[in-house]
Design a protein around this motif. Structure first.
Motif, PDB file in Angstrom:
ATOM      1  N   UNK A   1     -35.423   2.463  19.812  1.00  0.00           N
ATOM      2  CA  UNK A   1     -34.034   2.055  19.603  1.00  0.00           C
ATOM      3  C   UNK A   1     -33.983   0.765  18.785  1.00  0.00           C
ATOM      4  N   UNK A   2     -33.452   0.861  17.572  1.00  0.00           N
ATOM      5  CA  UNK A   2     -33.347  -0.328  16.712  1.00  0.00           C
ATOM      6  C   UNK A   2     -32.225  -1.244  17.146  1.00  0.00           C
ATOM      7  N   UNK A   3     -31.303  -0.717  17.956  1.00  0.00           N
ATOM      8  CA  UNK A   3     -30.105  -1.486  18.298  1.00  0.00           C
ATOM      9  C   UNK A   3     -29.025  -1.318  17.247  1.00  0.00           C
ATOM     10  N   UNK A   4     -29.358  -0.616  16.159  1.00  0.00           N
ATOM     11  CA  UNK A   4     -28.419  -0.378  15.068  1.00  0.00           C
ATOM     12  C   UNK A   4     -28.154   1.119  14.898  1.00  0.00           C
ATOM     13  N   UNK A   5     -28.198   1.848  16.004  1.00  0.00           N
ATOM     14  CA  UNK A   5     -27.981   3.286  15.951  1.00  0.00           C
ATOM     15  C   UNK A   5     -26.494   3.623  15.865  1.00  0.00           C
ATOM     16  N   UNK A   6     -26.218   4.812  15.362  1.00  0.00           N
ATOM     17  CA  UNK A   6     -24.866   5.344  15.442  1.00  0.00           C
ATOM     18  C   UNK A   6     -24.547   5.618  16.915  1.00  0.00           C
ATOM     19  N   UNK A   7     -23.321   5.328  17.332  1.00  0.00           N
ATOM     20  CA  UNK A   7     -22.931   5.584  18.723  1.00  0.00           C
ATOM     21  C   UNK A   7     -23.090   7.055  19.071  1.00  0.00           C
ATOM     22  N   UNK A   8     -22.772   7.923  18.111  1.00  0.00           N
ATOM     23  CA  UNK A   8     -22.865   9.362  18.338  1.00  0.00           C
ATOM     24  C   UNK A   8     -24.301   9.792  18.665  1.00  0.00           C
TER      25      UNK A   8
END
Length: 302
Positions: free
Chosen positions: A65-72
């Motif tokens: 998890x980069x922390x910059x993922x799409x919420x979807x």
């Protein structure tokens, strides 16, 4: 006749992939399955479920998890894990930054995509995984075209494209020393078209990101980047509402969209058939240098 040929072709690819997946379960003590929330990793989970049904899949799902993922992506991931009863391990890039394991890039072109390598290798070591299944395909990018099904990684997680093991008659060599591991790519021989035709044939539920929708994007050197808190605009850049979809899904800071009106799987298949740019042609991280992907893979990237 054409439809029958396509079905046979897809079933042959499916059988080959299932064979490789079962080989991983047989040859390794603690294998895991890398899951990004993208179409290829979704296919991988689907194939693994098929390979071991009615039992549960014998693999932990690993998401970096980069922390910059799409919420979807995160919503889809959690729903899928719950539906198949799998175990999920999440490696956090933010945690790696907080611990000083990596230094976050700064500036308008910063991305956390490159930082995933350290987080992935730390996660492998922490959980003792000796093999990781991935959804890499040879048609995606020239560096991935060099991969074998069983891809050896040394004790530092590094890949040597010039020193790979032969795989004659589908015999896979999984010998390794302590600290080494393998990356395994069961859908290596699939194409983007194969993936979407298989998704249609199997009626696999996909994230909404893959279908056409309205979203604010900025055109950065030909790459359409979605509006997010992780993106800094430079002089002359502005957001514009566009009718887009994503052909590949990753970190929001580097995953480019494509203009599209494809609302159904059939629409997507027609669009892919007419495409003249590869799906990773919209990935900003692959454009940093001519050998960006291979350089990352040599250091331990997926």
């Amino acid at each position: 006749m054409t439809l029958s040929y396509n079905l046979n072709h897809l079933r042959e690819l499916e059988a080959e992939s299932v064979f490789v997946i079962r080989e991983v379960a047989a040859q390794f003590e603690k294998p895991a399955l890398l899951f990004s929330g993208g179409k290829d990793s979704i296919i991988m989970v689907h194939l693994a479920v098929k390979a071991f049904r009615p039992a549960k899949i014998p693999f932990t799902l690993v998401h970096i998890d980069t922390g910059h993922n799409f919420d979807e992506t995160i919503v889809y991931r959690d729903e899928l894990v719950k539906s198949i009863g799998a175990r999920l391990v999440v490696g956090s890039v933010q945690e790696s930054i907080d611990k000083g394991r990596v230094i976050e890039e700064t500036g308008p072109f910063a991305s956390r995509n490159y930082l995933q390598t350290v987080t992935l290798l730390d996660t492998i070591e922490a959980h003792g995984f000796d093999a990781l299944l991935g959804g890499g395909r040879r048609d995606e990018e020239k560096a991935r075209a060099k991969e074998r099904f069983f891809s050896h990684r040394d004790e530092f997680g590094q890949w040597d494209p010039k020193n790979q093991r032969p795989e004659l008659w589908n015999i896979f060599n999984s010998r390794k020393k302590i600290g080494e591991h393998f990356r395994v790519f069961p859908i290596s021989n699939w194409t983007e078209m194969d993936v979407w035709q298989y998704i249609l044939m199997e009626n696999i539920q996909m994230p909404s990101l893959y279908f056409s929708h309205w979203r604010e994007c900025v055109n950065r050197k030909g790459v359409l980047l979605a509006k997010s808190d992780f993106l800094q605009l430079v002089d002359g850049e502005y957001y514009e509402k566009m009718h887009i979809r994503f052909r590949t899904i990753g970190d929001m800071s580097c995953t480019g969209a494509t203009l599209s009106s494809a609302h159904t799987l059939e629409d997507i298949i027609q669009e892919v058939a007419a495409a003249r740019v590869t799906e990773r042609g919209s990935r900003a991280d692959d454009k940093r240098t001519e050998t960006a992907m291979e350089d990352r893979k040599r250091e331990g990237y997926f």
